[in-house]
Design a protein around this motif. Structure first.
Motif, PDB file in Angstrom:
ATOM      1  N   SER A 194       0.866  -1.169   0.000  1.00  0.00           N
ATOM      2  CA  SER A 194       0.000   0.000   0.000  1.00  0.00           C
ATOM      3  C   SER A 194       0.906   1.223   0.000  1.00  0.00           C
ATOM      4  O   SER A 194       1.544   1.533   1.002  1.00  0.00           O
ATOM      5  CB  SER A 194      -0.901  -0.027   1.239  1.00  0.00           C
ATOM      6  OG  SER A 194      -1.858   0.990   1.163  1.00  0.00           O
ATOM      7  N   ALA A 195       1.005   1.919  -1.133  1.00  0.00           N
ATOM      8  CA  ALA A 195       1.999   2.968  -1.316  1.00  0.00           C
ATOM      9  C   ALA A 195       1.433   4.379  -1.223  1.00  0.00           C
ATOM     10  O   ALA A 195       2.114   5.339  -1.538  1.00  0.00           O
ATOM     11  CB  ALA A 195       2.698   2.777  -2.668  1.00  0.00           C
ATOM     12  N   GLY A 196       0.180   4.521  -0.789  1.00  0.00           N
ATOM     13  CA  GLY A 196      -0.410   5.846  -0.645  1.00  0.00           C
ATOM     14  C   GLY A 196       0.152   6.583   0.560  1.00  0.00           C
ATOM     15  O   GLY A 196       0.901   6.024   1.368  1.00  0.00           O
ATOM     16  N   CYS A 197      -0.216   7.820   0.701  1.00  0.00           N
ATOM     17  CA  CYS A 197       0.313   8.690   1.749  1.00  0.00           C
ATOM     18  C   CYS A 197      -0.552   8.644   3.007  1.00  0.00           C
ATOM     19  O   CYS A 197      -1.727   9.032   2.977  1.00  0.00           O
ATOM     20  CB  CYS A 197       0.375  10.127   1.228  1.00  0.00           C
ATOM     21  SG  CYS A 197       1.008  11.278   2.450  1.00  0.00           S
ATOM     22  N   PRO A 198       0.012   8.186   4.133  1.00  0.00           N
ATOM     23  CA  PRO A 198      -0.742   8.162   5.388  1.00  0.00           C
ATOM     24  C   PRO A 198      -1.151   9.559   5.858  1.00  0.00           C
ATOM     25  O   PRO A 198      -2.232   9.734   6.432  1.00  0.00           O
ATOM     26  CB  PRO A 198       0.223   7.523   6.387  1.00  0.00           C
ATOM     27  CG  PRO A 198       1.241   6.818   5.566  1.00  0.00           C
ATOM     28  CD  PRO A 198       1.325   7.567   4.272  1.00  0.00           C
ATOM     29  N   GLU A 199      -0.300  10.564   5.621  1.00  0.00           N
ATOM     30  CA  GLU A 199      -0.630  11.935   6.043  1.00  0.00           C
ATOM     31  C   GLU A 199      -1.837  12.468   5.274  1.00  0.00           C
ATOM     32  O   GLU A 199      -2.687  13.162   5.831  1.00  0.00           O
ATOM     33  CB  GLU A 199       0.578  12.852   5.855  1.00  0.00           C
ATOM     34  CG  GLU A 199       1.702  12.511   6.807  1.00  0.00           C
ATOM     35  CD  GLU A 199       3.063  12.955   6.292  1.00  0.00           C
ATOM     36  OE1 GLU A 199       3.295  12.898   5.068  1.00  0.00           O
ATOM     37  OE2 GLU A 199       3.880  13.344   7.131  1.00  0.00           O
ATOM     38  N   LEU A 200      -1.918  12.137   3.994  1.00  0.00           N
ATOM     39  CA  LEU A 200      -3.067  12.554   3.196  1.00  0.00           C
ATOM     40  C   LEU A 200      -4.328  11.826   3.656  1.00  0.00           C
ATOM     41  O   LEU A 200      -5.390  12.435   3.801  1.00  0.00           O
ATOM     42  CB  LEU A 200      -2.804  12.293   1.710  1.00  0.00           C
ATOM     43  CG  LEU A 200      -3.957  12.581   0.750  1.00  0.00           C
ATOM     44  CD1 LEU A 200      -4.428  14.030   0.855  1.00  0.00           C
ATOM     45  CD2 LEU A 200      -3.538  12.245  -0.673  1.00  0.00           C
ATOM     46  N   ALA A 201      -4.216  10.529   3.908  1.00  0.00           N
ATOM     47  CA  ALA A 201      -5.370   9.757   4.383  1.00  0.00           C
ATOM     48  C   ALA A 201      -5.910  10.342   5.687  1.00  0.00           C
ATOM     49  O   ALA A 201      -7.123  10.508   5.862  1.00  0.00           O
ATOM     50  CB  ALA A 201      -4.985   8.291   4.572  1.00  0.00           C
ATOM     51  N   SER A 202      -5.020  10.673   6.592  1.00  0.00           N
ATOM     52  CA  SER A 202      -5.413  11.253   7.869  1.00  0.00           C
ATOM     53  C   SER A 202      -6.085  12.610   7.683  1.00  0.00           C
ATOM     54  O   SER A 202      -7.112  12.910   8.287  1.00  0.00           O
ATOM     55  CB  SER A 202      -4.180  11.383   8.760  1.00  0.00           C
ATOM     56  OG  SER A 202      -4.502  12.000   9.968  1.00  0.00           O
ATOM     57  N   ARG A 203      -5.502  13.439   6.819  1.00  0.00           N
ATOM     58  CA  ARG A 203      -6.052  14.777   6.584  1.00  0.00           C
ATOM     59  C   ARG A 203      -7.451  14.711   5.980  1.00  0.00           C
ATOM     60  O   ARG A 203      -8.333  15.497   6.329  1.00  0.00           O
ATOM     61  CB  ARG A 203      -5.113  15.561   5.656  1.00  0.00           C
ATOM     62  CG  ARG A 203      -5.592  16.944   5.303  1.00  0.00           C
ATOM     63  CD  ARG A 203      -5.492  17.897   6.466  1.00  0.00           C
ATOM     64  NE  ARG A 203      -5.891  19.236   6.060  1.00  0.00           N
ATOM     65  CZ  ARG A 203      -7.002  19.839   6.462  1.00  0.00           C
ATOM     66  NH1 ARG A 203      -7.812  19.240   7.318  1.00  0.00           N
ATOM     67  NH2 ARG A 203      -7.312  21.046   6.042  1.00  0.00           N
TER      68      ARG A 203
END
Length: 141
Positions: A80-89
């Motif tokens: 899973s290569a997506g951005c955790p910071e973006l998901a959280s935001r």
């Protein structure tokens, strides 16, 4: 927007466009480094959090290079290569107006995710093969 010679840095661009008498706030953001390429930042550098803090609450359509972690972001190696910071935001209440999130970056994860809890459609519009069909989204009302 920063200019570098004849090139412009689009990582921080925000625009408002009127479509059918309705103003849609559109924002473009970068991606964490996954492989060599453009529009990327180093994971763990804190730049992702700073970048995504700048998403205004008026944003209705969000364009990012990267997917949020866990949404249309699985690589051919199963990571899973997506951005955790973006998901959280994107889970924060002030971004409840984001109805459409369009991204790419992970070509093999082309597709869409309909998140009914947030009333948001997420689209990985990256083309995996030359015969990949486009995804059409109709945002009624």
């Amino acid at each position: 927007m920063e200019e570098h010679g004849k090139c412009m840095d689009l990582r921080y661009v925000s625009a408002c466009s009127t479509v059918r008498y309705q103003c849609l706030n559109i924002l473009l953001k970068a991606a964490p480094r996954y492989a060599p390429g453009s529009f990327q930042y180093l994971e763990g550098s804190g730049e992702g959090g700073i970048l995504y803090r700048r998403i205004p609450s008026s944003t209705e359509i969000l364009l990012t290079h990267t997917p949020p972690h866990g949404i249309c972001d699985t690589t051919k190696r199963g990571k899973s290569a997506g951005c955790p910071e973006l998901a959280s935001r994107l889970q924060e209440p002030d971004l409840a107006r984001v109805r459409l999130h369009v991204f790419g970056h992970i070509h093999e994860a082309h597709g869409y995710h309909n998140d009914e809890a947030y009333g948001r459609v997420s689209v990985n519009a990256a083309l995996h093969h030359h015969d990949t069909l486009p995804i059409i989204v109709d945002l009624m009302n």
